[in-house]
Design a protein around this motif. Structure first.
Motif, mmCIF file in Angstrom:
data_model
loop_
_atom_site.group_PDB
_atom_site.id
_atom_site.type_symbol
_atom_site.label_atom_id
_atom_site.label_comp_id
_atom_site.label_asym_id
_atom_site.label_seq_id
_atom_site.Cartn_x
_atom_site.Cartn_y
_atom_site.Cartn_z
ATOM 1 N N ASP A 181 0.913 -1.195 -0.036
ATOM 2 C CA ASP A 181 -0.071 -0.051 -0.066
ATOM 3 C C ASP A 181 0.764 1.290 -0.298
ATOM 4 O O ASP A 181 1.788 1.311 0.986
ATOM 5 N N PRO A 182 0.598 2.226 -1.067
ATOM 6 C CA PRO A 182 1.675 3.129 -1.112
ATOM 7 C C PRO A 182 1.488 4.307 0.145
ATOM 8 O O PRO A 182 2.366 5.117 0.380
ATOM 9 N N TYR A 183 0.063 4.113 0.660
ATOM 10 C CA TYR A 183 0.154 5.079 2.113
ATOM 11 C C TYR A 183 0.380 4.610 3.247
ATOM 12 O O TYR A 183 0.135 5.153 4.472
ATOM 13 N N ARG A 184 0.957 3.276 3.200
ATOM 14 C CA ARG A 184 1.114 2.505 4.563
ATOM 15 C C ARG A 184 2.623 2.046 4.300
ATOM 16 O O ARG A 184 2.811 1.166 3.570
ATOM 17 N N HIS A 185 3.535 2.467 5.229
ATOM 18 C CA HIS A 185 5.095 2.055 5.112
ATOM 19 C C HIS A 185 5.192 1.094 6.315
ATOM 20 O O HIS A 185 5.300 1.478 7.608
ATOM 21 N N GLN A 186 4.912 -0.160 5.987
ATOM 22 C CA GLN A 186 5.172 -0.968 7.077
ATOM 23 C C GLN A 186 5.906 -2.283 6.634
ATOM 24 O O GLN A 186 5.852 -2.635 5.257
ATOM 25 N N ILE A 187 6.716 -2.936 7.398
ATOM 26 C CA ILE A 187 7.446 -4.185 7.174
ATOM 27 C C ILE A 187 6.970 -5.287 7.959
ATOM 28 O O ILE A 187 6.595 -4.928 9.158
ATOM 29 N N THR A 207 8.529 6.987 8.017
ATOM 30 C CA THR A 207 8.207 7.941 6.933
ATOM 31 C C THR A 207 6.658 7.701 6.685
ATOM 32 O O THR A 207 6.157 8.553 5.955
ATOM 33 N N ASP A 208 6.146 6.699 7.593
ATOM 34 C CA ASP A 208 4.560 6.562 7.410
ATOM 35 C C ASP A 208 4.025 7.752 7.973
ATOM 36 O O ASP A 208 4.475 8.296 9.061
ATOM 37 N N PRO A 209 2.880 8.472 7.458
ATOM 38 C CA PRO A 209 2.376 9.790 8.141
ATOM 39 C C PRO A 209 1.709 9.392 9.462
ATOM 40 O O PRO A 209 1.340 10.309 10.174
ATOM 41 N N ASP A 210 1.254 8.153 9.932
ATOM 42 C CA ASP A 210 0.782 7.902 11.294
ATOM 43 C C ASP A 210 1.822 7.518 12.224
ATOM 44 O O ASP A 210 1.575 7.517 13.428
ATOM 45 N N ASP A 222 5.723 9.857 1.965
ATOM 46 C CA ASP A 222 6.327 9.606 0.452
ATOM 47 C C ASP A 222 7.222 8.433 0.467
ATOM 48 O O ASP A 222 7.804 8.389 -0.503
ATOM 49 N N GLY A 223 7.595 8.021 1.613
ATOM 50 C CA GLY A 223 8.577 7.097 1.644
ATOM 51 C C GLY A 223 9.995 7.370 1.847
ATOM 52 O O GLY A 223 10.974 6.614 1.838
#
Length: 316
Positions: free
Chosen positions: A135-141, A181-184, A205-206
């Motif tokens: 998901d481009p709006y969720r920066h998770q691993i 870098t996640d907006p949350d 934006d990552g």
């Protein structure tokens, strides 16, 4: 008898001997050679004879030409076969070389992690990144370590260059981490040059962080290094977080916004370091696993966290 003798003589006529014929031919050949050497009198004769004998010469050379053509055909087939084999070998070698390059890069990253591990006083654990949220709006691993390894919610995640993020969900054998870098995501930071305390929030934006709540007269400038702050008790102090690259002044506003590049190499490796906070260092992973088993799930680690720390540290 006379009749037989006459017939015999007609079938086998007697003539000059072989030696006389040879001498005659040699004399003629020598005469021709001398005549040809003194001028071009026989040039026309030579051309006529060459033209007349050309078909005979061509027919006589057919076996040799056929052999040469067969050899060339075999050589061509052999070369084509060798070229095909060489291309296959080259492809295999290129694939192996790419694999070796990948292994070399991975080993280099692991060595960097191990070097940073030796430089740290905190308890750390190397984890493998096994999945990335598309998901481009969720920066998770997703990491291959969980409650069984002592991982807990809110645990800091770093690489050899800086802070990556923090763990937000935990299962017995896996865990999910939210990147900075996640907006949350928000992380308390301080400007290394001046000690100014503030919050760094992901831009989504990552690639960037923003500091949205700086006073307009804050002592901050481009190039300043941001390090993690111990406020909130979730992130160990002093880890590089980012470096300021842009300052934005809005007319009529009382706040200044700063933009920073993360120090960590996001999405560029397959390993990361899980760091235990000072408060967690006094507890054993076995106790965490036992508490998680009793409460049933990854949320069991949450009660042991400092009460003032939310899921995303200091999210505004």
């Amino acid at each position: 008898m006379n009749t037989i003798s006459a017939g015999h003589r007609s079938y086998f006529p007697r003539g000059p001997g072989l030696g006389l014929r040879t001498l005659t031919l040699m004399f003629c050949a020598l005469a021709l050679i001398l005549t040809d050497a003194r001028g071009e009198r026989l040039q026309l004769t030579r051309e006529i004879m060459t033209t007349a004998l050309t078909p005979l010469i061509w027919v006589a050379s057919l076996p040799t030409r056929a052999g040469i053509a067969a050899d060339r055909m075999q050589s061509r087939e052999s070369l084509a076969r060798d070229n095909a084999e060489l291309r296959q070998r080259l492809m295999l070698l290129q694939v192996r070389a790419q694999k070796l390059d990948a292994l070399e890069a991975e080993n280099r990253r692991i060595r960097e992690l191990l070097a940073s591990r030796e430089a740290l006083d905190e308890k750390v654990l190397i984890a493998e990144i096994i999945a990335i949220n598309q998901d481009p709006y969720r920066h998770q691993i997703t990491l291959n370590k969980g409650i069984r390894d002592g991982v807990y919610r809110g645990q800091a995640l770093v690489d050899a260059h800086g802070v990556l993020g923090q763990v937000v969900e935990v299962s017995p054998s896996l865990s999910q981490a939210l990147l900075i870098t996640d907006p949350d995501h928000g992380i308390p930071v301080e400007v290394n040059r001046t000690g100014l305390q503030t919050i760094a929030v992901g831009r989504g934006d990552g690639q960037g962080l923003k500091l949205p709540f700086l006073p307009s007269n804050a002592d901050i400038k481009e190039g300043d290094l941001l390090v993690s702050s111990p406020l909130g008790g979730r992130f160990p102090a002093g880890y590089p977080v980012g470096r300021i690259h842009t300052l934005r002044h809005t007319a009529g506003e009382h706040f200044l916004e700063a933009l920073a590049h993360p120090s960590a190499q996001l999405n560029q490796g397959r390993q990361a370091l899980l760091v235990w906070s000072e408060r967690r260092n006094t507890e054993t992973p076995a106790a965490d696993a036992e508490a998680a088993a009793i409460n049933g799930g990854g949320d069991a680690a949450a009660p042991d966290m400092p009460p003032e720390a939310p899921t995303a540290a200091a999210t505004p």
